[in-house]
Each structure stands twice: as C-alpha cells, then as structure tokens.
Design a protein around this motif. Structure first.
Motif, mmCIF file in Angstrom:
data_model
loop_
_atom_site.group_PDB
_atom_site.id
_atom_site.type_symbol
_atom_site.label_atom_id
_atom_site.label_comp_id
_atom_site.label_asym_id
_atom_site.label_seq_id
_atom_site.Cartn_x
_atom_site.Cartn_y
_atom_site.Cartn_z
ATOM 1 N N ILE A 148 102.167 74.047 14.931
ATOM 2 C CA ILE A 148 101.316 75.158 15.358
ATOM 3 C C ILE A 148 101.988 75.968 16.465
ATOM 4 O O ILE A 148 101.946 77.199 16.469
ATOM 5 C CB ILE A 148 99.949 74.625 15.832
ATOM 6 N N LEU A 149 102.644 75.264 17.402
ATOM 7 C CA LEU A 149 103.320 75.983 18.482
ATOM 8 C C LEU A 149 104.456 76.845 17.927
ATOM 9 O O LEU A 149 104.664 77.973 18.383
ATOM 10 C CB LEU A 149 103.832 75.002 19.536
ATOM 11 N N VAL A 151 104.556 78.190 14.931
ATOM 12 C CA VAL A 151 103.924 79.344 14.280
ATOM 13 C C VAL A 151 103.501 80.374 15.327
ATOM 14 O O VAL A 151 103.752 81.577 15.186
ATOM 15 C CB VAL A 151 102.695 78.910 13.444
ATOM 16 N N MET A 152 102.884 79.873 16.417
ATOM 17 C CA MET A 152 102.446 80.799 17.466
ATOM 18 C C MET A 152 103.633 81.567 18.032
ATOM 19 O O MET A 152 103.594 82.785 18.202
ATOM 20 C CB MET A 152 101.751 80.025 18.595
ATOM 21 N N VAL A 156 103.453 84.558 15.205
ATOM 22 C CA VAL A 156 102.407 85.396 15.784
ATOM 23 C C VAL A 156 102.975 86.319 16.864
ATOM 24 O O VAL A 156 102.745 87.515 16.843
ATOM 25 C CB VAL A 156 101.264 84.533 16.355
ATOM 26 N N TYR A 157 103.750 85.734 17.807
ATOM 27 C CA TYR A 157 104.188 86.564 18.924
ATOM 28 C C TYR A 157 105.516 87.278 18.675
ATOM 29 O O TYR A 157 105.637 88.472 18.907
ATOM 30 C CB TYR A 157 104.230 85.738 20.209
ATOM 31 N N PRO A 163 104.816 82.536 8.484
ATOM 32 C CA PRO A 163 104.092 81.340 8.914
ATOM 33 C C PRO A 163 103.628 80.436 7.775
ATOM 34 O O PRO A 163 103.252 79.309 8.016
ATOM 35 C CB PRO A 163 102.881 81.911 9.650
ATOM 36 N N PHE B 237 92.970 66.128 13.088
ATOM 37 C CA PHE B 237 93.480 67.462 12.762
ATOM 38 C C PHE B 237 93.441 67.679 11.253
ATOM 39 O O PHE B 237 93.048 68.740 10.772
ATOM 40 C CB PHE B 237 94.908 67.621 13.289
ATOM 41 N N ILE B 253 92.152 71.384 18.041
ATOM 42 C CA ILE B 253 93.345 72.157 17.713
ATOM 43 C C ILE B 253 93.240 72.697 16.291
ATOM 44 O O ILE B 253 93.651 73.821 16.011
ATOM 45 C CB ILE B 253 94.602 71.291 17.904
ATOM 46 N N LYS B 257 93.465 76.603 15.459
ATOM 47 C CA LYS B 257 94.523 77.116 14.585
ATOM 48 C C LYS B 257 94.065 78.345 13.799
ATOM 49 O O LYS B 257 94.840 79.256 13.531
ATOM 50 C CB LYS B 257 94.935 75.995 13.622
ATOM 51 N N ILE B 260 94.649 81.659 16.011
ATOM 52 C CA ILE B 260 95.873 82.045 16.720
ATOM 53 C C ILE B 260 96.340 83.435 16.311
ATOM 54 O O ILE B 260 96.925 84.147 17.104
ATOM 55 C CB ILE B 260 97.021 81.017 16.538
ATOM 56 N N TYR B 261 96.036 83.852 15.080
ATOM 57 C CA TYR B 261 96.476 85.179 14.660
ATOM 58 C C TYR B 261 95.688 86.278 15.377
ATOM 59 O O TYR B 261 96.122 87.409 15.465
ATOM 60 C CB TYR B 261 96.346 85.343 13.146
ATOM 61 N N VAL B 268 94.081 76.358 21.241
ATOM 62 C CA VAL B 268 95.155 75.451 20.851
ATOM 63 C C VAL B 268 95.908 74.942 22.083
ATOM 64 O O VAL B 268 96.163 73.751 22.220
ATOM 65 C CB VAL B 268 96.145 76.156 19.891
#
Lengths: 321, 297
Positions: A148-149, A151-152, A156-157, A163, B237, B253, B257, B260-261, B268
């Motif tokens: 997840i980190l 992907v973020m 995303v950033y 992703p 999860f 989390i 998730k 996050i977009y 998270v």
C-alpha cells in the motif's frame, strides 16, 4: 542417493494424501455442498437430485475414494460459481503468479545477497549501518503495508507506475506472459518489490551472519595471506560457503512466498492464483479452494525435495544415506 | 536500606541488566513496547471515544482530516474513517486486539510446541517421527499460508477463530527449537547421572533438561510475538481475520486503502505507523535477547 530420493518421494506422497484427507473432511464438516450446488431456494426434491447426481448420498469413504481417483486424473470438480473445471481455472492463472514470484525472487536474491556481502565487509561503516537499519524495517513491515505504501508513493503521489493489473500480455504457446511488453514490466515492478520485501531482509541478514562467521575462519586468512584479490577471496572462497544456508532458506520459505503472493495479488488486483483463491474463499467456492491447497502442497513439497538435492550439489560433504 | 530495596539494587547491578541498560536500541524498543502496552491496557480511559460503541459513533463525522489540517475537528486528533470513528481511538483499541492475539498465541503455541517437541526428542521412536513429520509439513506450508487456508475453510469469524488458526500453524517453531536443544542436553553426563540415581522421567525432563533448553525458546518467543502480530494484521486486512465489528489495525488499513486515491492518507498512515512501531519495538528487544542468551543463534 537413489534410495534417499525414493524415500523422500514416498514421504511426499504420504503428506499429499494426508493433506487431501484433511481437506476433504474439513469441507464435509463445514458447510453443506448440496446447499451450494442447488442454491438456497431449491426445493427438497431438487436438493435430493443434486445429492444423488454428485454422489453426496454415498458413504464418506466412498466419496473420498471418488475424490482421490478424480484428483489423480486431474479432475477436481467444477467451480460452484462459474461451473468451469477447477484445475483449468487455477492453471490459467498460474503464469501470472509464476512470473510475479520469479521477478520477486530475483530481486530479493540479488539485492539480499549483494547487500549482505557489502555489509559484512565493512560492518561498522555508515552505509552498512544504514542498510542494517533498513533491513530491520524490512522484517518489521508486513507485506500488505509495503504494497500500500508503494502504491501511495509511486502511483498516487508520483504518478510513475500503474497501481493495479498486469498490463499488456502476449500469448506464447500455452503461456500468457507479461514479461515481453513494456506495459507488462511497468505493471510488475510494484507488486514484485512488495513480494520481495520480506525475503530480501531475511536473506540480507542471513548472508551477513554467514559472511561474518566465514570471514573469520582460518582458510580465509590463508587466502588473504596468499595475496589473492579481494574479489576472489570474498566471492569465491567465502560466499560459496554462505550460499548453502541462503539457498536452503530460499527454498524452504517457498510456502511463505505463496502466502505473501495471495496478499500482493489482492492489493494489486494481479490476475493470479492467490487473487482467485481469496475470491473463492468469500464465495465459498470449495472445489477451487481444495484444488489450490492441493496444488500449493504439491509445489511446496517438490521444491523441498529439490532443495535437498541442491544441498548435496553445493556441499559435496553431504551424503544422503 | 530495607531488604526489598536491596534486591532491586541487586537486579539493577546484575550483568544482564547492565548490558540491557547500556544497549540504546534495546532500551528504545522496550520503551515503545511499554507505551503501547499501557495504551492498550488503559484503552477505555485513554481513547477519546469508544469507536465500537454504536451509540457514540456519529456517521456525520465521516472522513474528517486530522485536527491540524483543513477540515479537521479537535475532537478527532488524527481524523476519522468512513464510519465516523476517530482514528486515534480506533488505533488504541486495535492495538489491544493485536496484543491480545500476540500474547495468547505465543503462550498457547509455545506450551504445545515445548511439550510435544520435548516428549518427541526424549522418547524418540514413532512418537518423535510422527510429531516431526507433522511439524515439517506445517513448516513447509508456512504459518501465513496455513492460517489463511484454515480461516478460508472455517465458517465462523472471530477473535477466537483467528487465535486458533494461528496456533495450529505456529507451535511448530517451538517444537523444532526445543527438540534440537533436548537432543543435545539429554546426552550430558548430569542427565545420565540423574537417570542412574533413579530419578523419574518427569523429574529429569522438567528439573534437569527443560531449564537448560529454555533460553533459545525465549528468543523464539520474542521474534514470534512480532510475527504473530503482523500475521493477525495481514489476516484482518485480507478479510479472513477478525470480523468488521471488532477493532483491528489490519482492517483499518484495508478500509483506508479505498481512500488513498482521494488523498486521504491518514486512514492508512497512522494505523500503519503504529503497526510498524510495535513490531520494530519487539524486534529491537529480540535482537538484544538473542545476543544475550545465545550469541551463536
């Protein structure tokens, strides 16, 4: 050696049988397959028909024998949900999972062993300390969080990498590969990094510990005294002995790799076996779950036997009686 | 000085305590653990709200940013999730679940593993062969895979099921470790002497062998605690762990998730940081314990 291999194969078959038995009875005692097959709204008569059609009215041992003889012919039944052959459904997903695991293992092996050697040469340098601190984080972050980190950060950033999904694939014979297209490689980077994370940290620590022990041995001092180049002493004399536990652990942690591929595939919606398994768990699609378990057991046992044999190749002193 | 003060001083001056006090990473790890443990124990008093009490949760507060950001609310220092539950409160309660699962699983599986491994190694023969084959098989599957598969098969979801599934997969670590130690120790002269003097098997096992076989087990327990806490988070999860109605860092989390977009990182990042913090804390302590008890391991 030959007797040893035969014995290991025999043991493997017994374990597979035990796994199949546990699977079979667990599923018979949890949840009613008739209800799954006929649907919740079926009448009593329809249920009875289903029970007879699938042989679910026969005694337990007879059902188990049917299951086993079917399994030996590669017939694990059909998915309750899609009515497609369970083994076909899983094997269709196999290339995606295999390619993901392959890239992940390559990353964790190269980086893990490479960094481990660097750390062991200068254990107190700033770089080594940074790498070791990083490895502590590596074993302290669960795989799903790494994913997840990543992907973020990257999707995303920074908007650098996709992703989810597998990207464009090419059909080569029976194998559908994503490793021949640019988009395929872009899609595999994040999931492969995620999957490699934990193993990378473990291999790094293992290599470092092994190298530290080996580098203080007498024969290494002799090699230095002979005036050999550092590359030769470290790579040829020292690393070779360290590789034995490294290869063993890589092989033995194959079950872990399969487990974490379920997690990784879920995060990245990677169209592999793990993703299918989790969906099937939520849909209580028993034939798929059973087939997955049997296939995983088969792969893990085969790898374990292979590792044992590789062990003998790497260390000629080992003789299997 | 009274007797109690004297003994505390004695402990503080002992070699092991001194090595602990002079190891900054072991101290830091333990400090993190103590803080988290206290937070989990006093969750009811410490958390701003009980996020699992439906009468206290207001859906109108959903998806609030942390208090210092635009759109934040001072009542929810770390923001809220999609149900209007405060992230800080949910983390504190989730921490409690993590620690309960971790401590219970480590206790049960170490007991089962120690007893089975010790009996197998001491008596050998068919018993040993059977226990070790079972252990090898479980080990090959890996704790994580086995727990996921078991929970996939079980019909009910709950804290108890999660603990049960992890225990079935986890005892193997202890059985394998203790077996190695016992095989070595039982050949020692003092064990042979004890047997020659007519001591019962039980006395030999628990008085002579077990105390000497325990140090490596303590290291395994520490490492295992970290592994189990991560595993519980992973299972929750994936959606096969604790049910939605119970607090869990992994589940938080999983919910976060989905957002996050939309740039809502706090759902998270905060639970994730907590999870990493507790596992790093345990691992730092475990590293010290390993150096201390068994430099060769």
């Amino acid at each position: 050696m030959a007797t040893y291999i035969v014995r290991r194969l025999f043991q493997g078959i017994i374990v597979l049988l035990a796994v199949s038995m546990i699977c079979f009875f667990l599923f018979r005692f949890t949840g009613d397959p008739v209800l799954m097959l006929a649907g919740k709204y079926a009448t009593q008569e329809e249920r009875e028909q289903v029970r007879q059609a699938y042989g679910l009215d026969r005694p337990m041992h007879e059902q188990y024998l049917r299951f086993i003889s079917g399994a030996l012919r590669g017939d694990f039944g059909r998915s309750y949900v899609s009515q497609i052959d369970a083994l076909d459904m899983i094997l269709e997903r196999f290339p995606a999972t295999f390619e993901l695991a392959l890239v992940a293992i390559s990353i964790s092996f190269t980086l893990g062993v490479g960094l481990g050697v660097i750390v062991s040469i200068r254990p107190n340098g700033a770089v080594s300390r940074a790498i070791m601190a990083g490895s502590l984080f590596g074993i302290s972050i669960p795989t799903f969080l790494i994913g997840i980190l990543l992907v973020m950060g990257f999707s995303v950033y920074l908007n650098l990498l996709p992703p989810f999904g597998r990207g464009d694939t090419v059909q080569v014979g029976f194998w559908r590969t994503g490793l021949l297209t640019v988009s395929g490689w872009q899609h595999i980077i994040l999931p492969a990094l995620t999957l490699s994370g934990y193993q990378l940290a473990v291999l790094l620590r293992l290599t470092r510990a092994g190298m530290r022990e080996t580098l203080s041995e007498e024969y290494i001092k002799t090699a230095w005294a002979k005036g050999l180049s550092p590359a030769k002493v470290i790579l040829k004399h020292a690393l070779r002995n360290v590789m034995i536990p490294v290869v063993t652990i890589t092989g033995l942690s194959f079950g872990e790799l399969i487990a974490f591929s379920i997690v990784t595939e879920t995060i990245f919606q990677w169209p592999g076996m793990g993703n299918l398994l989790l969906t099937s768990i939520f849909e209580t699609d028993q034939p798929i779950i059973v087939t997955y378990i049997m296939l995983a057991a088969f792969i893990i046992l085969s790898i374990n036997i292979l590792v044992d044999l590789l062990y003998a190749v790497l260390n000629p002193r080992i003789r299997y009686e | 000085m009274n007797r109690e003060g004297g003994s505390v001083l004695k402990i503080l001056k002992s070699r092991r305590m001194q090595s602990f006090l002079h190891d900054p990473s072991a101290l830091a790890g333990s400090a993190i653990l103590v803080v988290f443990l206290l937070a989990a124990i006093f969750a009811g008093a410490l958390a701003p709200m009980d996020p699992y009490d439906l009468t206290k949760v207001d859906l109108a507060n959903f998806l609030l940013a942390p208090a210092w950001m635009e759109g934040g609310d001072a009542a929810f220092p770390l923001g809220t999730d999609d149900q209007g539950r405060g992230i800080l409160s949910t983390i504190i309660y989730g921490l409690r679940t993590s620690l309960i699962v971790g401590l219970t699983v480590v206790t049960i599986s170490s007991l089962v593993g120690i007893i089975l491994g010790m009996l197998g190694a001491y008596y050998g023969g068919l018993l040993d062969a059977f226990i070790m084959r079972a252990a090898d098989t479980v080990f090959a599957f890996s704790t994580t895979l086995l727990a996921v598969l078991l929970l996939g098969v079980f019909e009910t979801r709950g804290l108890f099921t999660v603990i049960f599934a992890i225990c079935i997969a986890d005892w193997v670590r202890y059985a394998r470790t203790i077996r190695g130690s016992v095989l070595e120790i039982k050949e020692n002269a003092y064990v042979v002497a004890a047997r020659a003097s007519g001591a019962s098997d039980r006395r030999i096992l628990f008085r002579h062998i077990l105390p000497n076989a325990l140090p490596p087990i303590f290291v395994v327990m520490a490492v295992d605690m970290a592994v189990v806490i991560m595993l519980e988070a992973t299972l929750s999860f994936l959606g096969v762990g604790v049910p939605l109605t119970e607090p869990s860092l992994g589940m938080m989390i999983a919910i976060g998730k989905n957002y996050i977009y939309a740039g809502m990182w706090w759902m998270v990042v905060f639970p994730g940081a907590t999870l990493i913090g507790i596992v790093v804390g345990i691992n730092l302590f475990a590293d010290w314990l390993r150096e201390e008890l068994n430099p060769k391991l």
